[in-house]
Design an enzyme around this catalytic site. Structure first.
Site, short mmCIF file in Angstrom:
data_model
loop_
_atom_site.label_atom_id
_atom_site.label_comp_id
_atom_site.label_asym_id
_atom_site.label_seq_id
_atom_site.Cartn_x
_atom_site.Cartn_y
_atom_site.Cartn_z
N GLU A 97 17.01 17.41 25.15
CA GLU A 97 18.06 18.35 25.57
C GLU A 97 18.50 19.23 24.41
O GLU A 97 18.92 20.36 24.61
CB GLU A 97 19.23 17.57 26.21
CG GLU A 97 18.84 17.08 27.60
CD GLU A 97 19.57 15.84 28.08
OE1 GLU A 97 20.57 15.43 27.46
OE2 GLU A 97 19.11 15.27 29.09
N GLY A 175 16.69 12.18 33.53
CA GLY A 175 17.72 12.59 34.48
C GLY A 175 17.17 13.01 35.83
O GLY A 175 17.88 13.62 36.63
N SER A 215 15.11 8.06 33.10
CA SER A 215 15.44 7.46 34.40
C SER A 215 15.27 5.94 34.41
O SER A 215 14.83 5.37 35.41
CB SER A 215 14.61 8.12 35.52
OG SER A 215 14.93 9.49 35.63
P1 PGA Z 1 18.27 9.33 31.72
O1 PGA Z 1 18.35 9.94 30.24
O2 PGA Z 1 18.26 7.84 31.57
O3 PGA Z 1 19.50 9.84 32.40
O4 PGA Z 1 17.01 9.85 32.33
C1 PGA Z 1 17.63 9.37 29.19
C2 PGA Z 1 17.88 10.15 27.92
O5 PGA Z 1 17.97 11.37 27.99
O6 PGA Z 1 17.99 9.58 26.82
#
Ligand code: PGA
Length: 263
Positions: A97, A175, A215
């Site tokens: 991100e 995500g 996820s």
């Molecule tokens: P998520 O995020 O478990 O919501 O997919 C993992 C992360 O970005 O570290």
């Protein structure tokens, strides 16, 4: 034997008013011998989480979600490693991100990693391919290139001393509710260790814990931890839900016991 680690990445969630209470609940629900737990809240919540964990006598660690590569200077809005002293002992570096939203390149991520290592923060370096890269069969090359870029400026011995952790997080799985398979994650963990060996990081290749992220839930964590090359998880969404995180850490406890940790 490599550590078994569950790291909670709270991303841009919680406030200083509620983060301490969430950390306290999570701490009581996730005490598992042999599992290293890390909570990474937003910068402004580091102190509340630290205080809540200290009050609870918790051994869970506190981590930041990024850190600036310089020690100080004219960098509006940034946070440096010295500012984290007393607040965090771990730091996530190169999360996808931040690659996406803050334009972090492999080269910059390498400088941040070097800074974290110098500051004595335990880094979790994130790598992972985009969906197109996976579909075109380039995932391993992409991840190897990310590793080369990030590790270029870092001394292998220093990174080993800093107890570097690598998180394999396929971008398309973050995500989205669409997780990688355990077999794919394990194959990438093996490829990461091969890439570390190719970089001359031979000891680190065997010793570095590799987490899967993307996820992760209490329902799918078993698929990843069934793979001997996977040493834990970096958890986003599910890390804000105490029931989910409790299930994830409980499963990690089985792996820790199987490895003879926490006895
Ligand atoms: P998520 O995020 O478990 O919501 O997919 C993992 C992360 O970005 O570290």
């Amino acid at each position: 034997m490599r550590d078994v680690i569950v790291a909670a990445n709270w991303k841009m969630h919680t406030t200083p008013a509620d983060a301490g209470e969430l950390a306290r609940i999570i701490d009581t629900r996730t005490r598992e011998p042999g599992v290293t737990r890390v909570i990474c809240p937003p910068f402004v919540c580091l102190a509340s989480v630290r205080d809540a964990l200290a009050d609870a006598g918790s051994d869970a660690a506190v981590g930041a979600q990024t850190v600036h590569h310089e020690l100080a200077g004219a960098y509006t809005g940034e946070i440096s490693a010295p500012m984290l002293e007393g607040l965090a002992t771990w730091v996530i570096i190169g999360h996808s991100e931040r690659r996406r939203d803050a334009g972090e390149t492999d080269e910059l991520i390498g400088r941040k990693l070097a800074r974290a290592v110098m500051a004595g923060l335990r880094p979790i370096l994130c790598v992972g391919e985009q969906l197109e890269e996976r579909e075109s069969g380039d995932a391993v090359d992409v991840v190897a290139r990310q590793l080369r870029g990030a590790l270029a400026a870092v001394d292998a011995a220093a990174a080993t001393d800093a107890r570097l952790v690598i998180a394999y997080e396929p971008v398309w799985a973050i995500g989205t509710g669409r997780n990688a398979t355990g077999a794919d994650a394990a194959a990438m963990a093996d490829a990461i260790r091969t890439a570390l060996g190719d970089l001359g990081w031979r000891d680190a290749a065997a010793d570095v814990p590799i987490l899967y992220g993307g996820s992760v839930t209490s329902a799918n964590i078993g698929e990843f931890l069934a793979e001997p090359s996977i040493d834990g998880a970096l958890v986003g969404g599910a890390s804000l839900k105490p029931d989910e995180l409790a299930g994830i850490v409980a499963r990690a406890g089985l792996t820790a016991r199987a490895r003879g940790l926490g006895a």
